[in-house]
Design a protein around this motif. Structure first.
Motif, PDB file in Angstrom:
ATOM      1  N   ALA A   1       1.084  -1.335  -0.023  1.00 34.38           N
ATOM      2  CA  ALA A   1       0.030  -0.045  -0.462  1.00 34.38           C
ATOM      3  C   ALA A   1       1.032   1.348   0.023  1.00 34.38           C
ATOM      4  O   ALA A   1       2.068   1.097   0.145  1.00 34.38           O
ATOM      5  N   HIS A   2       0.464   2.513  -0.668  1.00 28.69           N
ATOM      6  CA  HIS A   2       1.403   3.715  -0.498  1.00 28.69           C
ATOM      7  C   HIS A   2       0.263   4.656  -0.330  1.00 28.69           C
ATOM      8  O   HIS A   2      -0.985   5.009  -1.499  1.00 28.69           O
ATOM      9  N   PHE A   3       0.560   5.580   0.180  1.00 22.63           N
ATOM     10  CA  PHE A   3      -0.208   6.773   0.483  1.00 22.63           C
ATOM     11  C   PHE A   3       0.441   7.569  -0.894  1.00 22.63           C
ATOM     12  O   PHE A   3       1.644   8.071  -0.531  1.00 22.63           O
ATOM     13  N   PHE A   4      -0.041   8.083  -2.489  1.00 25.53           N
ATOM     14  CA  PHE A   4       1.251   8.111  -3.154  1.00 25.53           C
ATOM     15  C   PHE A   4       0.294  10.559  -3.296  1.00 25.53           C
ATOM     16  O   PHE A   4      -0.559  10.455  -4.252  1.00 25.53           O
ATOM     17  N   CYS A   5       0.767  10.931  -2.296  1.00 24.81           N
ATOM     18  CA  CYS A   5       0.287  12.330  -2.749  1.00 24.81           C
ATOM     19  C   CYS A   5       1.632  13.695  -3.593  1.00 24.81           C
ATOM     20  O   CYS A   5       2.329  13.591  -3.024  1.00 24.81           O
ATOM     21  N   LYS A   6       0.638  14.162  -4.533  1.00 23.15           N
ATOM     22  CA  LYS A   6       1.435  15.531  -5.178  1.00 23.15           C
ATOM     23  C   LYS A   6       1.360  16.428  -4.763  1.00 23.15           C
ATOM     24  O   LYS A   6       0.340  17.467  -4.771  1.00 23.15           O
ATOM     25  N   PRO A   7       1.799  17.456  -3.256  1.00 23.22           N
ATOM     26  CA  PRO A   7       1.221  18.439  -3.617  1.00 23.22           C
ATOM     27  C   PRO A   7       1.430  19.748  -4.546  1.00 23.22           C
ATOM     28  O   PRO A   7       1.818  19.779  -4.948  1.00 23.22           O
TER      29      PRO A   7
ATOM     30  N   LEU B   1      -8.049   9.750  -3.430  1.00 24.07           N
ATOM     31  CA  LEU B   1      -8.626  10.584  -2.317  1.00 24.07           C
ATOM     32  C   LEU B   1      -8.847  12.281  -2.716  1.00 24.07           C
ATOM     33  O   LEU B   1      -9.470  12.852  -1.525  1.00 24.07           O
ATOM     34  N   ASP B   2      -8.772  13.147  -3.389  1.00 21.69           N
ATOM     35  CA  ASP B   2      -8.817  14.063  -4.084  1.00 21.69           C
ATOM     36  C   ASP B   2      -9.550  14.117  -5.388  1.00 21.69           C
ATOM     37  O   ASP B   2      -8.539  13.157  -6.179  1.00 21.69           O
ATOM     38  N   PRO B   3     -10.036  14.725  -5.946  1.00 21.97           N
ATOM     39  CA  PRO B   3     -10.663  15.350  -7.672  1.00 21.97           C
ATOM     40  C   PRO B   3      -8.900  14.981  -8.346  1.00 21.97           C
ATOM     41  O   PRO B   3      -7.492  16.387  -7.967  1.00 21.97           O
ATOM     42  N   VAL B   4      -9.017  14.238  -9.752  1.00 30.05           N
ATOM     43  CA  VAL B   4      -8.053  14.122  -9.759  1.00 30.05           C
ATOM     44  C   VAL B   4      -7.654  14.002 -11.529  1.00 30.05           C
ATOM     45  O   VAL B   4      -9.260  13.561 -11.884  1.00 30.05           O
TER      46      VAL B   4
ATOM     47  N   PRO C   1     -13.225  11.775  -6.385  1.00 38.08           N
ATOM     48  CA  PRO C   1     -13.120  10.937  -4.704  1.00 38.08           C
ATOM     49  C   PRO C   1     -13.505  10.346  -4.429  1.00 38.08           C
ATOM     50  O   PRO C   1     -14.823  10.012  -4.882  1.00 38.08           O
ATOM     51  N   ASN C   2     -12.971   8.958  -4.009  1.00 35.46           N
ATOM     52  CA  ASN C   2     -13.414   7.936  -3.831  1.00 35.46           C
ATOM     53  C   ASN C   2     -13.848   6.867  -5.367  1.00 35.46           C
ATOM     54  O   ASN C   2     -14.524   5.769  -5.126  1.00 35.46           O
ATOM     55  N   GLN C   3     -13.885   7.072  -5.957  1.00 34.57           N
ATOM     56  CA  GLN C   3     -13.269   6.590  -7.635  1.00 34.57           C
ATOM     57  C   GLN C   3     -12.462   6.005  -7.810  1.00 34.57           C
ATOM     58  O   GLN C   3     -11.341   6.654  -6.786  1.00 34.57           O
ATOM     59  N   CYS C   4     -12.347   4.888  -8.160  1.00 32.70           N
ATOM     60  CA  CYS C   4     -10.745   4.023  -8.680  1.00 32.70           C
ATOM     61  C   CYS C   4     -10.409   3.989  -9.486  1.00 32.70           C
ATOM     62  O   CYS C   4     -10.958   3.300 -10.498  1.00 32.70           O
ATOM     63  N   SER C   5      -9.427   3.358  -9.897  1.00 31.59           N
ATOM     64  CA  SER C   5      -8.738   2.724 -11.179  1.00 31.59           C
ATOM     65  C   SER C   5      -8.157   0.966 -11.166  1.00 31.59           C
ATOM     66  O   SER C   5      -7.732   1.674  -9.121  1.00 31.59           O
TER      67      SER C   5
ATOM     68  N   GLU D   1      -4.054  22.851  -6.969  1.00 31.66           N
ATOM     69  CA  GLU D   1      -4.497  21.835  -6.700  1.00 31.66           C
ATOM     70  C   GLU D   1      -4.015  20.936  -6.436  1.00 31.66           C
ATOM     71  O   GLU D   1      -2.946  19.977  -7.086  1.00 31.66           O
ATOM     72  N   ARG D   2      -3.845  19.810  -5.074  1.00 33.90           N
ATOM     73  CA  ARG D   2      -3.200  18.953  -4.694  1.00 33.90           C
ATOM     74  C   ARG D   2      -3.983  17.982  -4.992  1.00 33.90           C
ATOM     75  O   ARG D   2      -4.266  17.740  -5.661  1.00 33.90           O
ATOM     76  N   ARG D   3      -2.620  16.275  -5.446  1.00 33.82           N
ATOM     77  CA  ARG D   3      -3.556  15.668  -5.786  1.00 33.82           C
ATOM     78  C   ARG D   3      -3.107  13.988  -5.634  1.00 33.82           C
ATOM     79  O   ARG D   3      -1.694  14.009  -5.285  1.00 33.82           O
ATOM     80  N   CYS D   4      -4.037  13.480  -4.716  1.00 35.66           N
ATOM     81  CA  CYS D   4      -3.655  12.032  -3.672  1.00 35.66           C
ATOM     82  C   CYS D   4      -4.654  11.067  -4.363  1.00 35.66           C
ATOM     83  O   CYS D   4      -5.745  11.337  -4.134  1.00 35.66           O
ATOM     84  N   GLY D   5      -3.939   9.805  -3.812  1.00 34.33           N
ATOM     85  CA  GLY D   5      -4.662   9.065  -4.094  1.00 34.33           C
ATOM     86  C   GLY D   5      -3.774   7.381  -3.581  1.00 34.33           C
ATOM     87  O   GLY D   5      -2.861   7.433  -3.040  1.00 34.33           O
TER      88      GLY D   5
END
Length: 282
Positions: free
Chosen positions: A93-99, A132-135, A187-191, A208-212
């Motif tokens: 698992a991994h939180f992949f967050c691009k600030p 977790l964010d709009p991507v 948010p809450n949608q996945c691939s 805008e931050r991008r986190c998954g």
């Protein structure tokens, strides 16, 4: 392609995945459970040690057992089962967050390359990439090359791009960016994507931050190389029974020693580190 329900796939959905190596799924978790995950992530991000990049929140479940509430969620496993069968292990698992403003890029790669000494065959893993964010393309969403998940060796080379989270990348001559498809998610949608699928993402220069949250699974018929990497990585029996003689960790206890042995950030855990390559998705 986006399917109509969160866990039940049609034959058309599965054929799309088999042809293309990916699929998008709406509303993976019940809304209240998703909201709790996002709140939990925000707390972890706020407590990030100084000097640690948000992109490097890898294997957080080794020290945070609360994450198994989501990683072993029955609905999530129902979805996974339709891709790999009823005997399931949690691989990673991994939180992949691009600030916003300086979020790093991910060069073209396939995950199986980085996992080849950890699980055998490494091509059999799948990743659920939960937004977790709009991507979007604006903030550096994952881009995939449909149909690129077939067998065959790929050429990698070092990269010196300072905005890259990896220090290796696929040889650009082997990737046609014009064929890539952006994976834009709410948010809450996945691939869901195959470990062999070629993918990458641009740097986040937006406001805008991008986190998954990536959740990675394998069939228990896949062999985990515990003998060589068990001091740096562990897998967990998620559903069903073991079929490969694997060793499984206990989801009720933390394993800080694994994180200490891996080193900071994302790390290649095989015995033959090919120049510092790091594992990850998107």
């Amino acid at each position: 392609m986006t399917i109509a329900t969160s866990t039940r796939l049609t034959q058309e959905d599965l054929r799309f995945y088999e042809r293309n190596g990916y699929l998008t799924v709406p509303e993976l978790l019940p809304q209240d459970k998703f909201d709790r995950l996002r709140t939990h992530f925000e707390s972890k991000l706020a407590d990030l040690p100084g000097g640690m990049r948000p992109e490097d929140m890898d294997v957080p479940h080794f020290t945070d057992t609360r994450l198994f509430d989501w990683l072993l969620d029955p609905g999530v496993l129902d979805l996974v089962e339709q891709f790999i069968g009823p005997d399931i292990a949690l691989f990673s698992a991994h939180f992949f967050c691009k600030p916003a403003g300086d979020g790093k890029s991910v060069p073209w790669h396939d995950d199986a390359y980085y996992w080849r000494e950890t699980i055998i065959p490494s091509s059999e893993a799948i990743t659920i990439w939960l937004a977790l964010d709009p991507v979007s393309e604006v903030n550096g969403c994952m881009r995939v090359v449909p149909g690129s998940h077939g067998p065959g060796a790929r050429r990698y080379r070092p990269t010196t791009n300072p905005s890259s989270v990896f220090d290796e990348e696929l040889d650009p001559d082997s990737v046609d960016p014009a064929q890539a498809v952006p994976i834009e998610l709410r948010p809450n949608q996945c691939s869901v994507h195959s470990a062999s699928l070629v993918h990458g993402s641009e740097a986040n220069r937006s406001t805008e931050r991008r986190c998954g949250f990536t959740m990675r699974y394998i069939s228990t018929g896949v062999r985990f190389n515990h003998e060589e990497v068990g001091d740096r990585h562990q897998i967990y029996l998620a559903r069903g029974s073991d079929r490969a003689g694997n060793v499984y960790a206990d989801p009720t206890r933390p394993y800080p020693e694994l994180v200490a042995n891996r080193g900071p950030g994302q790390s290649y855990v095989g015995a033959r580190r090919p120049g510092g390559a790091r594992p990850g998705s998107g």
